[in-house]
Enzyme design. Structure first.
Site, mmCIF file in Angstrom:
data_model
loop_
_atom_site.group_PDB
_atom_site.id
_atom_site.type_symbol
_atom_site.label_atom_id
_atom_site.label_comp_id
_atom_site.label_asym_id
_atom_site.label_seq_id
_atom_site.Cartn_x
_atom_site.Cartn_y
_atom_site.Cartn_z
ATOM 1 N N ASP A 124 3.704 9.581 -1.023
ATOM 2 C CA ASP A 124 2.560 8.839 -0.500
ATOM 3 C C ASP A 124 2.256 7.683 -1.448
ATOM 4 O O ASP A 124 2.361 7.853 -2.669
ATOM 5 C CB ASP A 124 1.336 9.768 -0.441
ATOM 6 C CG ASP A 124 0.452 9.459 0.750
ATOM 7 O OD1 ASP A 124 0.409 8.284 1.158
ATOM 8 O OD2 ASP A 124 -0.204 10.381 1.262
ATOM 9 N N HIS A 174 0.819 -1.217 0.000
ATOM 10 C CA HIS A 174 0.000 0.000 0.000
ATOM 11 C C HIS A 174 0.855 1.271 0.000
ATOM 12 O O HIS A 174 0.337 2.357 -0.258
ATOM 13 C CB HIS A 174 -0.922 0.012 1.228
ATOM 14 C CG HIS A 174 -2.017 -1.018 1.150
ATOM 15 N ND1 HIS A 174 -3.338 -0.693 0.927
ATOM 16 C CD2 HIS A 174 -1.992 -2.369 1.251
ATOM 17 C CE1 HIS A 174 -4.073 -1.794 0.906
ATOM 18 N NE2 HIS A 174 -3.278 -2.835 1.106
HETATM 19 C C1 G6P Z 1 -0.729 3.534 5.766
HETATM 20 C C2 G6P Z 1 -0.406 2.061 5.638
HETATM 21 C C3 G6P Z 1 -1.474 1.199 6.298
HETATM 22 C C4 G6P Z 1 -1.715 1.677 7.708
HETATM 23 C C5 G6P Z 1 -2.067 3.159 7.735
HETATM 24 C C6 G6P Z 1 -2.279 3.694 9.150
HETATM 25 O O1 G6P Z 1 -1.797 3.865 4.966
HETATM 26 O O2 G6P Z 1 -0.242 1.698 4.285
HETATM 27 O O3 G6P Z 1 -1.082 -0.149 6.307
HETATM 28 O O4 G6P Z 1 -2.740 0.917 8.319
HETATM 29 O O5 G6P Z 1 -1.017 3.873 7.114
HETATM 30 O O6 G6P Z 1 -1.157 3.459 9.950
HETATM 31 P P1 G6P Z 1 -1.208 2.557 11.253
HETATM 32 O O7 G6P Z 1 0.210 2.407 11.672
HETATM 33 O O8 G6P Z 1 -2.040 3.325 12.236
HETATM 34 O O9 G6P Z 1 -1.847 1.239 10.905
#
Ligand code: G6P
Length: 500
Positions: free
Chosen positions: A386, A173
């Protein structure tokens, strides 16, 4: 232990399970199945294939009734939620450490922020093995396992070592960095070898796919790259790996539907009444150094200095959603942002009247976020880098009257799909972003409509259902033909957690 069956099941793995686990005042946990675009797009397929989702449940250590809570969530969600238990220490070194103090900054081209602590790598390997074990216990020969994101890059390799006869796909992602940045990783060879153990590798954009392929070409003698890099062959085994780019989308129709509901329209009108006779400029970000928030604030200050016409005629609403608070850099960033907001407001506020920046630091209710989207004439989405940035897409979906302007960083993954409608900026170019703010402010309605119409078409046509469909089709197009989409595949209209 692997069981066998004729039926190809879908098993999804991600760092966290898609559940919201909350604790009440008496210390008891309560669970709600997750919502959100990815979950609603996968739900029909998961239900059809008797699906399983494997991930960390959201709490470390022993939680007395976690199994009972998950059973209850399974019953309500229509697929099985299987937890991977992690200790506090594992969570710290795997999630905060390797994932978010090494891979996250490195893959966003910020290698100076990396903490290459060797113990993080060891725990990352152990935890990925644990995920693989839970996946193997919950799969049958021939099942299809779809692994999400940078936390779990070693899973296919671990599955192979256990002897699981499953097909695997991985979707990253976040961005994949260029070769000269990737080579800084002390475990660069191990990680590339782990990635080519998947049968299908998906990236957000062609940029990421090309970066990956260049790393493979340069660092892996035992892998042949075919064509433009859509197929790799492992020289030893002859096994093929497919590689593609699949830009993730949002549930466009669900956003339009929710954004037009009375509750949201009322909240947006309230906001406009509270801040009348001006254009609202919106920034919404998770607290993260990749989002370019200080640079954006500097650009806003620069615009106020160079274009005094903007005074009292614009207000910047900057929403920052708390995130990864245990990592020191995130707290430093918060302090930096708050100092800048204070400075800029101190410099330009008209006592008793105009305050140039309204700063919000908290998670927002979904209806409040949508109201901000609807009320703001201009969105500033200016990450330094991003993977995709779904705020840009959500903002366009909610621009129902199509009269809004999106200012978008050329380093966001979404730039590839949105360059024909957005005002493109280099987020490091303070004067360039300031000029774009002024240009958006003065843009006439005809141009706004033309641009926003193009943007909305792109977001609508390549929505989250298109994304799931294209990814699974790419998986099927080889020997995964036992995995058709359900004939009655009907997207669920649902909204959920923030997708920042
Ligand atoms: C990005 C990553 C996700 C993640 C999100 C939020 O979008 O690609 O995998 O879930 O950030 O970050 P966190 O550490 O809170 O899961």
């Amino acid at each position: 232990m692997i069981k066998t069956s004729r039926h190809t099941g879908l098993i999804v793995a991600s760092n966290r399970l898609p559940v919201a686990l909350t604790r009440n005042d008496s210390g008891n946990y309560h669970i709600e199945p997750g919502t959100g675009g990815l979950i609603s797009a996968l739900l029909p397929v998961l239900r059809d294939r008797g699906g399983v989702w494997v991930g960390w449940p959201g709490v470390s250590g022993d939680v007395k009734n976690i199994d009972a809570l998950l059973k209850e969530a399974n019953r309500r969600s229509g697929y099985q939620l299987k937890p991977v238990a992690l200790t506090e220490e594992e969570r710290r070194k795997f999630y905060h450490g390797f994932s978010n103090e090494i891979i996250w900054p490195l893959f966003h081209d910020l290698q100076s922020l990396c903490n290459f602590d060797p113990s993080y790598w060891h725990v990352y390997q152990d935890v990925n093995r644990r995920y693989a074990e839970v996946l193997a216990q919950n799969s049958t020969d021939g099942d299809f396992i779809w692994v999400h994101d940078y936390h779990l890059m070693n899973v296919a390799m671990e599955l192979r070592q256990i002897g699981a006869k499953v097909k695997t796909a991985f979707f990253l992602h976040i961005p994949f960095p260029p070769l000269d940045i990737f080579v800084k990783l002390p475990w660069r060879f191990q990680l590339l070898h782990a990635l080519v153990e998947y049968d299908l590798l998906g990236f957000q954009t062609l940029r990421d796919q090309r970066n990956f392929i260049q790393c493979v070409r340069t660092l892996m003698n035992d892998v042949a790259v075919h064509g433009k890099g859509q197929v790799l062959t492992l020289r030893d085994s002859g096994r093929e790996v497919r590689v593609g780019s699949f830009p993730i989308g949002i549930d466009f129709n669900a956003y339009v539907k929710r954004a037009t509901e009375k509750e949201v329209a009322d909240k947006a009108a309230q906001l406009r009444n509270f801040l009348p006779n001006r254009q609202l400029i919106l920034g919404v970000d998770r607290l993260d150094y990749t989002k370019g928030i200080p640079q954006r604030l500097e650009a806003f200050r620069n615009a106020l200095i160079r274009y005094p016409q903007l005074h009292e005629r614009v207000t910047l609403i900057q929403v920052v959603v708390p995130s990864r608070e245990d990592i020191p850099q995130y707290n430093d960033l918060k302090i930096r942002i708050e100092r800048l907001v204070g400075e800029i407001n101190g410099q330009f506020t008209k006592p008793g009247g105009w305050v140039p920046i309204h700063y919000v630091f908290r998670s927002l209710e979904r209806s409040d976020l949508l109201a901000y989207y609807r009320a703001a004439e201009i969105a500033l989405v200016t990450p330094l880098k991003d993977g995709m940035n779904l705020v840009a897409k959500e903002y366009c979906a909610c621009s129902i009257e199509e009269g809004c302007v999106l200012i978008l960083s050329e380093f966001a993954g979404s730039a590839a799909q949105m360059k024909r409608g957005a005002l493109f900026v280099n987020p490091y170019d303070i004067e360039g972003v300031a000029d774009a703010i002024y240009r958006a402010f003065t843009m006439d309605m005809t141009e706004r409509h033309a641009r926003m119409r193009r943007l909305r078409r792109a977001v609508r046509e390549q929505d989250i259902f298109w994304w799931v469909d294209s990814f699974l089709r790419a998986a099927i197009s080889r020997d995964l033909s036992a995995f058709p989409l359900p004939e009655d595949y009907v997207p669920q209209n649902d909204l959920g957690g923030m997708s920042l």
